[in-house]
Write an enzyme that holds these catalytic residues in place. Structure first.
Site, PDB file in Angstrom:
ATOM      1  N   TRP A 132       0.940  -1.173   0.053  1.00  0.00           N
ATOM      2  CA  TRP A 132      -0.019   0.158  -0.180  1.00  0.00           C
ATOM      3  C   TRP A 132       0.771   1.175   0.139  1.00  0.00           C
ATOM      4  O   TRP A 132       1.947   1.357   0.954  1.00  0.00           O
ATOM      5  CB  TRP A 132      -0.823   0.019   1.301  1.00  0.00           C
ATOM      6  N   ASP A 216      -0.482  -4.841   9.726  1.00  0.00           N
ATOM      7  CA  ASP A 216      -1.404  -3.927   9.045  1.00  0.00           C
ATOM      8  C   ASP A 216      -2.856  -4.777   8.831  1.00  0.00           C
ATOM      9  O   ASP A 216      -2.595  -5.570   8.068  1.00  0.00           O
ATOM     10  CB  ASP A 216      -0.864  -3.076   7.906  1.00  0.00           C
ATOM     11  N   LYS A 263     -13.283  -0.570   6.037  1.00  0.00           N
ATOM     12  CA  LYS A 263     -13.902  -1.461   4.874  1.00  0.00           C
ATOM     13  C   LYS A 263     -14.682  -2.431   5.333  1.00  0.00           C
ATOM     14  O   LYS A 263     -15.815  -2.723   4.847  1.00  0.00           O
ATOM     15  CB  LYS A 263     -12.726  -2.350   4.299  1.00  0.00           C
TER      16      LYS A 263
HETATM   17  N1  PMP Z   1      -3.562  -0.370   5.259  1.00  0.00           N
HETATM   18  C1  PMP Z   1      -3.861  -0.778   4.132  1.00  0.00           C
HETATM   19  C2  PMP Z   1      -3.075  -1.899   3.604  1.00  0.00           C
HETATM   20  C3  PMP Z   1      -5.024  -0.324   3.254  1.00  0.00           C
HETATM   21  O1  PMP Z   1      -5.023  -0.767   2.034  1.00  0.00           O
HETATM   22  C4  PMP Z   1      -5.336   0.635   3.896  1.00  0.00           C
HETATM   23  C5  PMP Z   1      -6.595   1.160   3.162  1.00  0.00           C
HETATM   24  N2  PMP Z   1      -6.462   1.630   1.733  1.00  0.00           N
HETATM   25  C6  PMP Z   1      -5.368   1.091   5.174  1.00  0.00           C
HETATM   26  C7  PMP Z   1      -4.140   0.714   5.877  1.00  0.00           C
HETATM   27  C8  PMP Z   1      -5.920   2.424   5.750  1.00  0.00           C
HETATM   28  O2  PMP Z   1      -7.474   2.419   5.636  1.00  0.00           O
HETATM   29  P1  PMP Z   1      -8.043   3.473   6.487  1.00  0.00           P
HETATM   30  O3  PMP Z   1      -7.301   4.452   6.975  1.00  0.00           O
HETATM   31  O4  PMP Z   1      -9.181   4.078   5.383  1.00  0.00           O
HETATM   32  O5  PMP Z   1      -8.719   2.998   7.651  1.00  0.00           O
END
Ligand code: PMP
Length: 413
Positions: A132, A216, A263
């Site tokens: 990411w 993560d 998500k």
């Molecule tokens: N880690 C990964 C691997 C992700 O794909 C995402 C979202 N694209 C996030 C963290 C963070 O998502 P959010 O801050 O929207 O909760």
């Protein structure tokens, strides 16, 4: 170098997924397709508020809640639910786990990076190649003195995991207290996860070399439709490395888990997440927590209420919780079904190549193997938007546009 004038600062490009969404929104073409942003869409490619979340919203509204400040570490009821969701009730009650509410998964990653840079002082952070994109930016901004090193992850020749390369890199280059970032499930962008046997071997290396893991976890539930199954690697690392029976000679200083609820609850804009810190069983996480609390106080003073209340309302009520489990399954199954649809459509129209990987990969994305030139052509000629590394967000596909997308892919090959 000192800045002579603010006007000297160069304009930086937007991160690619945000730039793509803006370009997609501006595109007047009626058959345009957005396969860029990692957000779930229903079968009409529209945003989907989970019915369990909608019900929780109504309950909260009727309860006429107040709008007071939360404690700096966040809403304790939400944190209990979030921790149990991640670790299961048994591990979640362990004394060597402590949790803070964060500004979604990104905030959890950021807080973890700040803490590691200031208190752990590792030489290196090991990041999967690819990952990411925000991992790189977060660690550059929050931990500029920590060297970012890539470990091999994706093998283009097999379109699978380069497991030997990954382990070899950690074995040869990682030193005690170095950080390794691992995607707990549904790896972004490749959609490829280690098997359970491979996870155990990774945990063994991490323990023996005393590396500090930052898990993560942004897609719990999206990989298999089952939130418990998707948390398996995290729970296994806990059991292998941080219980009474773990050998002190192979227990790392600690482990962070960055949990996003964006998500799996469809609460993207509410920015709700948690950071969990695990320390060895003989030590208390409370001192470390106090330092994390201080970092939160300096950055946001205290986290926001709404997302925490929704997640708590859903997970704390047996009926709503089981409705939420069904909602997660609906999302996971729809993504699986469009994987199958796209693969069979590409095969049916004779698009050159082997498309089995689309169905084998896991989670929200497919790492298609399309080159950046092909991705650019898809966008310019066919108004189909996806990341230049070939990552396709499958939720932008449905029964109505899959044939159009497959024909466009055949055209650019
Ligand atoms: N880690 C990964 C691997 C992700 O794909 C995402 C979202 N694209 C996030 C963290 C963070 O998502 P959010 O801050 O929207 O909760």
């Amino acid at each position: 170098m000192t800045l002579k004038s603010l006007g000297d600062l160069p304009v930086l490009p937007l991160p690619e997924s945000f730039a793509l969404t803006a370009a997609y929104n501006d595109d007047p073409f009626h058959e345009k397709v957005n396969l860029g942003q990692g957000v779930y869409r229903d079968n009409n490619c529209q945003p989907w508020v989970l019915p369990s979340v909608r019900e929780a919203e109504e309950t909260l509204y009727n309860r006429q809640v107040d709008h007071e400040y939360l404690p700096i570490a966040g809403d304790s009821k939400f944190l209990t639910n979030a921790r149990e969701l991640l670790f299961g009730p048994q591990i979640a009650s362990s004394k060597n786990i402590t949790s803070l509410q964060t500004v979604a998964g990104t905030g959890a990653n950021h807080l973890a990076a700040i803490f590691c840079a200031q208190k752990l002082c590792p030489k290196n952070v090991f990041i999967s190649d690819p990952t990411w994109d925000n991992h790189h930016l977060i660690w550059r901004e929050a931990a500029p003195n920590v060297m970012q090193l890539l470990y091999p992850y994706y093998d283009p020749s097999t379109r699978g995991l380069n497991f030997e390369g990954m382990l070899a890199k950690l074995e040869s280059s990682a030193e005690e207290n170095d950080v390794v970032i691992l995607h707990a499930c549904a790896h972004n962008p490749t959609g490829i996860d280690p098997t359970r046997e491979q996870w155990k071997k990774i945990a063994e290396v991490v323990g023996r070399k005393k590396l500090f893991v930052v898990f993560d976890c942004a897609y719990q539930g999206f990989a298999s439709g089952d939130a418990d199954a998707d948390a398996w690697a995290i729970r296994e690392f806990y059991s292998m490395l941080f219980t009474e029976s773990s050998s002190p000679s192979s227990t790392p200083a600690g482990m962070f888990v960055c949990q996003s609820l964006s998500k799996n609850f469809g609460l993207y804009g509410e920015r709700i997440g948690a950071l969990h810190l695990i320390t060895p069983t003989s030590t208390s996480p409370e001192g470390a927590k106090a330092h994390l609390v201080q970092a939160v106080r300096a950055e946001i003073s205290c986290p926001s209420l709404f997302g925490a209340r929704i997640v708590h309302a859903v997970l704390d009520d047996a009926e709503l919780r089981s409705k939420w489990q069904e909602d997660v399954q609906i999302m996971a199954l729809r993504i699986k079904s469009v994987r199958a649809l796209l693969k069979s459509e590409l095969e049916r129209i004779g698009a050159q190549g082997d498309w089995c990987h689309i169905e084998k990969q896991i989670g929200m994305f497919s790492f298609t193997g399309l080159s950046s030139a092909q991705v650019q052509e898809l966008r310019e000629k066919h108004h189909i938007y996806m990341l230049s590394n070939g990552r396709m967000s499958l939720s932008g596909l449905n029964e109505s546009n899959v044939a159009y997308v497959a024909r466009a892919i055949r055209d650019v090959l």
